[in-house]
Design an enzyme around this catalytic site. Structure first.
Site, mmCIF file in Angstrom:
data_model
loop_
_atom_site.group_PDB
_atom_site.id
_atom_site.type_symbol
_atom_site.label_atom_id
_atom_site.label_comp_id
_atom_site.label_asym_id
_atom_site.label_seq_id
_atom_site.Cartn_x
_atom_site.Cartn_y
_atom_site.Cartn_z
ATOM 1 N N GLN A 221 26.752 -51.334 -28.308
ATOM 2 C CA GLN A 221 26.734 -50.123 -27.472
ATOM 3 C C GLN A 221 25.583 -50.123 -26.466
ATOM 4 O O GLN A 221 25.465 -49.203 -25.670
ATOM 5 C CB GLN A 221 26.615 -48.870 -28.361
ATOM 6 C CG GLN A 221 27.804 -48.651 -29.274
ATOM 7 C CD GLN A 221 29.088 -48.312 -28.520
ATOM 8 O OE1 GLN A 221 29.062 -47.918 -27.354
ATOM 9 N NE2 GLN A 221 30.216 -48.470 -29.186
ATOM 10 N N LYS A 244 33.399 -53.877 -24.586
ATOM 11 C CA LYS A 244 32.653 -52.622 -24.405
ATOM 12 C C LYS A 244 31.878 -52.641 -23.090
ATOM 13 O O LYS A 244 31.289 -51.641 -22.700
ATOM 14 C CB LYS A 244 31.644 -52.439 -25.540
ATOM 15 C CG LYS A 244 32.264 -52.574 -26.918
ATOM 16 C CD LYS A 244 32.153 -51.328 -27.696
ATOM 17 C CE LYS A 244 32.539 -51.558 -29.140
ATOM 18 N NZ LYS A 244 33.425 -50.513 -29.651
#
Ligand code: PLP
Length: 424
Positions: A221, A244
């Site tokens: 993340q 991501k």
């Protein structure tokens, strides 16, 4: 007629990204965002689950299949050489992205999950014995919990967990106390996928290294939002997922310090990870190839390389500044929604907004918002122990990307008003 109406796509190659951050132009680089969902403009607030892909990434992958596809490393013919060059160039892009010292320190994997399993089952198998300890934190994703639990079960080691406070910040003094003489590894997320908390990795590395424990950072993340510099962080391993960070699925990278990778046994056996094979004995290849058994995800690596180029064109600092502005706007806007409680209020955080709304089930919130064209995620976010820490079964989560805008937040807030109306 389909509920999913497509608007004409615009090509990123036709869109020049200007140095000043113009979110509308950034959005044009992502064809999927031009869609309407149930007749409403798509508001994509689920980038923490997976980001959307810019045209440049889609084009790079198409180009590979249209003009370069062949198996890498084993061929002498033109296409194989070209594919190998493209694959290895992508590795160099990841090296540059992470500021790793050497290109051999970058191992291509399927994603963060595989990177962590790789370290657990190679480094961990050699270094973690009965009575040893692996330290994680209370805010980890399942993929930074379960591989260590499996290793602990196999070895007789103990999993220890550093606690967090109610804002979702690590309790550093307690973490420090948990690093003892038996700690063989500290595995910690750079950024929490539920809380958005940015952990002080450099400090954690100092604490762990002072006691001789290496540190693995789960960067799934962080990579899309922060400038990551593994040398500055001082970490020993860093894991990321392509999907991501505007790249494709099925590709990710593990950074490992050279000395550690060189001393690690292979992960899986097969082609490419060997120097020579006989029925009596196999000699293993050097890193990173030792850890890349079988035909790799070549198109994926090339797509990830294109995503890194894309991020570089926008600029990590410009993206971070933009996302912080939208985050601040979202925090102010959500504070006006009666009954809404944010979960994760760390001082240093990225654009991940988990919340609960009165006693309305997050799945209901997500379903109602969906009919408004607003895509958020609901559930335990693969972090059940963290949910337990907050006494919750689930949250609703809106997460930002480089294309998120204040208009997206306005649509979210309007959608939440609709949710409240329906539950009045
Ligand atoms: N770690 C964190 C913090 C994540 O948010 C995720 C995915 O949501 C993962 C690890 C696992 O990533 P992947 O599914 O791409 O392997």
């Amino acid at each position: 007629m389909s509920e999913f109406e497509h608007s004409p796509q615009r090509h990123a190659s036709q869109v020049e990204l200007v140095s000043g951050y113009d979110v509308e132009r950034v959005r044009q680089a992502f064809p999927i965002l031009a869609q309407r969902i149930y007749g409403k403009p798509l508001v994509y607030l689920d980038s923490a689950a997976t980001s959307q892909k810019p045209q440049a990434v889609i084009d790079a992958m198409s180009r590979f299949f249209l003009a370069e596809n062949a198996n890498v490393h084993r061929g002498v013919h033109y296409l194989s050489v070209r594919a190998t060059e493209a694959y290895e160039q992508a590795r160099a892009k990841v090296q540059g992205f992470l500021n790793a010292e050497r290109v051999e320190e970058i191992v291509f994997v399927r994603g963060t999950t595989e990177a962590i399993n790789l370290v657990a089952q190679t480094y961990g198998k050699v270094h973690v014995q009965a009575g040893d300890e692996v330290l994680i934190s209370a805010m980890e994703h399942h993929s930074n919990i379960v591989p260590w639990q499996m290793l602990c079960e196999q070895s007789g080691a103990r999993l220890r967990v550093a606690p967090i406070d109610d804002a979702g910040e690590l309790l550093l003094d307690q973490l420090e106390r948990l690093i003892g003489p038996r700690t063989r590894l500290v595995a910690i997320s750079h950024v929490s996928n539920v809380l958005g908390t940015v952990n002080p990795i450099r400090r954690i590395v100092e604490l762990a290294h002072a006691r001789g424990a290496p540190v693995l950072v789960d960067g799934a993340q962080a990579a899309p939002h922060l400038q990551v510099d593994v040398r500055e962080l001082g970490c020993d391993f860093y894991a990321l997922s392509g999907h991501k960070m505007y790249g494709p699925t099925g590709i990710g990278a593990l950074y490992g310090r050279r000395e550690l990778l060189e001393a690690m046994p292979p992960y899986q056996g097969g082609g490419d990870m060997i120097l020579s094979v006989s029925f009596e004995k196999t000699l293993y290849n050097k890193p990173p190839y030792r850890f890349e058994a079988g035909t790799p995800n070549m198109a994926g690596a090339i797509g990830l390389g294109a995503a890194i180029d894309f991020l570089g064109e926008l600029g990590a600092q410009a993206i971070a500044a933009h996302e912080q502005a939208v985050l601040a706007y979202a925090q102010r806007a959500l504070a006006t929604v009666p009954g809404l409680r944010l979960i994760g209020t760390a001082a240093d955080k990225v654009g991940v907004l988990s919340f609960v709304l009165d006693d309305i089930h997050p799945h209901d919130i997500g379903t109602i918002l969906d009919r408004e064209g607003v895509a958020i995620r609901t559930g335990h976010h693969c972090a059940q122990p963290l949910m337990q820490r907050f006494g919750l079964a689930a949250t609703a989560r809106a997460s930002l990307g480089c294309y998120s805008s204040e208009r997206d937040i306005d649509a979210l807030v309007a959608g939440l008003a609709r949710v409240r109306e329906m539950f009045r």
